[in-house]
Design a protein around this motif. Structure first.
Motif, PDB file in Angstrom:
ATOM      1  N   THR A 313       0.841  -1.189   0.000  1.00 48.09           N
ATOM      2  CA  THR A 313       0.000   0.000   0.000  1.00 48.09           C
ATOM      3  C   THR A 313       0.879   1.242   0.000  1.00 48.09           C
ATOM      4  O   THR A 313       0.408   2.352   0.139  1.00 48.09           O
ATOM      5  CB  THR A 313      -0.937   0.009   1.225  1.00 48.09           C
ATOM      6  OG1 THR A 313      -0.161  -0.309   2.380  1.00 48.09           O
ATOM      7  CG2 THR A 313      -2.056  -0.997   1.080  1.00 48.09           C
ATOM      8  N   ALA A 314       2.201   1.002  -0.167  1.00 46.05           N
ATOM      9  CA  ALA A 314       3.158   2.106  -0.124  1.00 46.05           C
ATOM     10  C   ALA A 314       3.066   3.001  -1.358  1.00 46.05           C
ATOM     11  O   ALA A 314       3.339   4.192  -1.286  1.00 46.05           O
ATOM     12  CB  ALA A 314       4.575   1.563   0.028  1.00 46.05           C
ATOM     13  N   LEU A 315       2.672   2.405  -2.486  1.00 47.45           N
ATOM     14  CA  LEU A 315       2.722   3.152  -3.740  1.00 47.45           C
ATOM     15  C   LEU A 315       1.362   3.234  -4.426  1.00 47.45           C
ATOM     16  O   LEU A 315       1.261   3.173  -5.644  1.00 47.45           O
ATOM     17  CB  LEU A 315       3.732   2.484  -4.685  1.00 47.45           C
ATOM     18  CG  LEU A 315       5.200   2.664  -4.300  1.00 47.45           C
ATOM     19  CD1 LEU A 315       6.082   1.716  -5.091  1.00 47.45           C
ATOM     20  CD2 LEU A 315       5.666   4.104  -4.528  1.00 47.45           C
ATOM     21  N   ILE A 316       0.333   3.401  -3.623  1.00 44.20           N
ATOM     22  CA  ILE A 316      -1.006   3.467  -4.199  1.00 44.20           C
ATOM     23  C   ILE A 316      -1.103   4.661  -5.160  1.00 44.20           C
ATOM     24  O   ILE A 316      -0.624   5.753  -4.859  1.00 44.20           O
ATOM     25  CB  ILE A 316      -2.053   3.598  -3.053  1.00 44.20           C
ATOM     26  CG1 ILE A 316      -2.177   2.277  -2.296  1.00 44.20           C
ATOM     27  CG2 ILE A 316      -3.408   4.070  -3.563  1.00 44.20           C
ATOM     28  CD1 ILE A 316      -2.866   1.161  -3.034  1.00 44.20           C
ATOM     29  N   ASN A 317      -1.704   4.368  -6.309  1.00 40.12           N
ATOM     30  CA  ASN A 317      -1.946   5.394  -7.328  1.00 40.12           C
ATOM     31  C   ASN A 317      -0.687   6.011  -7.935  1.00 40.12           C
ATOM     32  O   ASN A 317      -0.748   7.085  -8.526  1.00 40.12           O
ATOM     33  CB  ASN A 317      -2.874   6.489  -6.788  1.00 40.12           C
ATOM     34  CG  ASN A 317      -4.287   5.958  -6.641  1.00 40.12           C
ATOM     35  OD1 ASN A 317      -4.713   5.089  -7.406  1.00 40.12           O
ATOM     36  ND2 ASN A 317      -5.000   6.459  -5.652  1.00 40.12           N
ATOM     37  N   GLN A 318       0.460   5.340  -7.774  1.00 42.89           N
ATOM     38  CA  GLN A 318       1.671   5.798  -8.461  1.00 42.89           C
ATOM     39  C   GLN A 318       2.154   4.691  -9.382  1.00 42.89           C
ATOM     40  O   GLN A 318       1.954   3.518  -9.087  1.00 42.89           O
ATOM     41  CB  GLN A 318       2.789   6.073  -7.458  1.00 42.89           C
ATOM     42  CG  GLN A 318       2.487   7.195  -6.490  1.00 42.89           C
ATOM     43  CD  GLN A 318       3.552   7.273  -5.411  1.00 42.89           C
ATOM     44  OE1 GLN A 318       4.743   7.254  -5.707  1.00 42.89           O
ATOM     45  NE2 GLN A 318       3.115   7.341  -4.174  1.00 42.89           N
ATOM     46  N   GLU A 319       2.835   5.096 -10.448  1.00 42.29           N
ATOM     47  CA  GLU A 319       3.336   4.065 -11.354  1.00 42.29           C
ATOM     48  C   GLU A 319       4.452   3.281 -10.661  1.00 42.29           C
ATOM     49  O   GLU A 319       5.308   3.861  -9.989  1.00 42.29           O
ATOM     50  CB  GLU A 319       3.838   4.691 -12.638  1.00 42.29           C
ATOM     51  CG  GLU A 319       4.047   3.612 -13.690  1.00 42.29           C
ATOM     52  CD  GLU A 319       3.985   4.152 -15.104  1.00 42.29           C
ATOM     53  OE1 GLU A 319       2.857   4.187 -15.648  1.00 42.29           O
ATOM     54  OE2 GLU A 319       5.038   4.511 -15.635  1.00 42.29           O
ATOM     55  N   MET A 320       4.394   1.977 -10.803  1.00 38.94           N
ATOM     56  CA  MET A 320       5.425   1.122 -10.198  1.00 38.94           C
ATOM     57  C   MET A 320       5.635  -0.104 -11.082  1.00 38.94           C
ATOM     58  O   MET A 320       4.862  -0.359 -12.004  1.00 38.94           O
ATOM     59  CB  MET A 320       5.000   0.679  -8.792  1.00 38.94           C
ATOM     60  CG  MET A 320       3.745  -0.189  -8.794  1.00 38.94           C
ATOM     61  SD  MET A 320       3.227  -0.696  -7.144  1.00 38.94           S
ATOM     62  CE  MET A 320       4.565  -1.752  -6.653  1.00 38.94           C
ATOM     63  N   THR A 321       6.693  -0.867 -10.791  1.00 35.93           N
ATOM     64  CA  THR A 321       6.963  -2.076 -11.569  1.00 35.93           C
ATOM     65  C   THR A 321       6.337  -3.280 -10.877  1.00 35.93           C
ATOM     66  O   THR A 321       6.527  -3.475  -9.676  1.00 35.93           O
ATOM     67  CB  THR A 321       8.487  -2.295 -11.698  1.00 35.93           C
ATOM     68  OG1 THR A 321       9.048  -1.131 -12.295  1.00 35.93           O
ATOM     69  CG2 THR A 321       8.789  -3.513 -12.565  1.00 35.93           C
ATOM     70  N   LEU A 322       5.583  -4.050 -11.658  1.00 35.65           N
ATOM     71  CA  LEU A 322       5.047  -5.321 -11.137  1.00 35.65           C
ATOM     72  C   LEU A 322       5.657  -6.464 -11.933  1.00 35.65           C
ATOM     73  O   LEU A 322       6.037  -6.304 -13.095  1.00 35.65           O
ATOM     74  CB  LEU A 322       3.526  -5.363 -11.263  1.00 35.65           C
ATOM     75  CG  LEU A 322       2.699  -4.528 -10.288  1.00 35.65           C
ATOM     76  CD1 LEU A 322       1.231  -4.784 -10.522  1.00 35.65           C
ATOM     77  CD2 LEU A 322       3.071  -4.822  -8.836  1.00 35.65           C
TER      78      LEU A 322
END
Ligand SMILES: Nc1ncnc2c1ncn2[C@@H]1O[C@H](COP(=O)(O)OP(=O)(O)O)[C@@H](O)[C@H]1O
Ligand SMILES: [Mg+2]
Length: 346
Positions: A313-322
């Motif tokens: 939940t650290a990067l909600i609504n931000q672009e990140m790598t999955l």
């Protein structure tokens, strides 16, 4: 008893062919589920096995014997339907006895066998009751006992649990498995519920549009679906689907053939580094928790995905790598056929 279909088709009197070139073997003593959406051809297939319908073309064998022209009585099958269809004015015991009475089995023998069957299906404390005084699950137990009365070659069950509530369905599917293993009778079980089929069956035949999509062991269907229909139908939550264009050549080149769509299992997605995996830029919108289960709502470009193992939940609504573990990533061509990984034998 082994069941074999040899290029069987069925055309109803209205002229429409609803089963196309059905070719399969059911091994002796197995419990096979016919699984698929409504209208897929499950009941029609079951009725061809029972002899209630006769094949338009092709042949049906029980063991070495060609039964294509035999009727239901000659084939010696036991049947259970969704609506219990017990005789309402008869006691439980008389319901189980009835088919043996019709077959003129002597009185003492048929009574003893009915008592044994009542015990097998665990209604031996209910035998003096009328069906209306039993629960739905108990009525279905009696229906199974009655279907087994004449020691059928094959037991056929058409959506036998559909009228029961969720909890009873789970209990009764275990019971059907137990009864089948105790008797060893070859059993064919129709359901539209993938989870029911996965729990009960030795093998599952997935039917859609009157064609066999895949016929395999439950775990193989899940891990190695042969097309998009099967990948999508088996598993919960349903398969995530992303267009090949979205993921680009870095992903599509991993597969042999012209990739149209990529399917990703909900549990294959993670925010932790994973190998071998495909990487994608994604936005996690929300993570909901239901007891032990988590459900993250994710977008990758235009595509909406569901993931069960993304818990950040650290990067909600931000672009990140999955990462999507390659074992849960499938490629399909534009017809929905599965494409193998490059260099993998097919
Ligand atoms: N008696 C019938 N006459 C004409 N078409 C039928 C008849 N019964 C079923 N069908 C058609 O055959 C197809 C397969 O039906 P069915 O075997 O009942 O599917 P399922 O049991 O998987 O829901 C459907 O398209 C259905 O409309
Ligand atoms: Mg049906």
């Amino acid at each position: 008893m082994e069941v074999k279909f040899n290029h069987v088709t069925l055309t109803y009197p209205n002229g429409i062919e609803v089963l196309h070139d059905m070719d399969f073997d059911i091994n002796d003593g197995q419990l096979v589920a016919l699984l698929g959406p409504s209208g897929g051809g499950k009941s029609t297939t079951l009725n061809l096995i029972s002899g209630l319908l006769s094949a338009t073309t092709g042949n049906i064998y029980f063991g070495d014997k060609d039964v294509t022209k035999q009727d239901a009585l000659e084939r010696g099958v036991g049947m259970v339907f969704q609506n219990y269809a017990l005789y309402p004015h008869m006691t439980v015991l008389d319901n189980i006895i009835f088919p043996m009475k019709m077959a003129k089995i002597d009185k003492a023998t048929r009574k003893q066998r009915a008592l044994d069957l009542a015990k097998l299906v665990r209604v031996d404390d209910q035998i003096a009751k009328k069906p209306s005084d039993l629960s739905g699950g108990q009525q279905q137990r009696v229906a199974i006992a009655r279907a087994l009365a004449k020691s059928p070659n094959i037991l056929l069950l058409d959506e036998p649990l559909s009228n029961l509530d969720a909890r009873l369905r789970v209990e009764m599917r275990e019971e059907i498995r137990r009864i089948q293993k105790e008797t060893g009778v070859t059993t064919i079980f129709v359901t539209h519920d993938q989870s029911e089929a996965m729990h009960v069956a030795d093998k599952i035949m997935v039917l859609n549009d009157g064609r066999i999509q895949q016929y395999d062991e439950p775990q193989s269907l899940y891990e190695n679906p042969s097309n998009q229909f099967v990948a999508n139908f088996i598993g919960e939550p349903a398969l995530n689907v992303i267009s090949a264009r979205q993921l680009g050549p870095g992903v599509t080149q991993l597969f042999d053939g012209e990739v149209a769509t990529i399917g990703i299992r909900a549990e294959a997605l993670t925010n932790e580094v994973k190998e071998p995996a495909i990487k994608m830029q994604a936005i996690v919108h929300e993570v909901l928790s239901f007891g032990r289960d988590h459900q993250a709502t994710i977008s990758v470009g235009e595509n909406q995905l569901i993931a069960t193992d993304v818990t950040t939940t650290a990067l909600i609504n931000q672009e990140m790598t999955l990462f999507a573990a390659l074992s849960g990533v499938y490629a399909f061509d534009k017809e929905g056929q599965r494409l193998p990984l490059r260099g993998e034998r097919t």
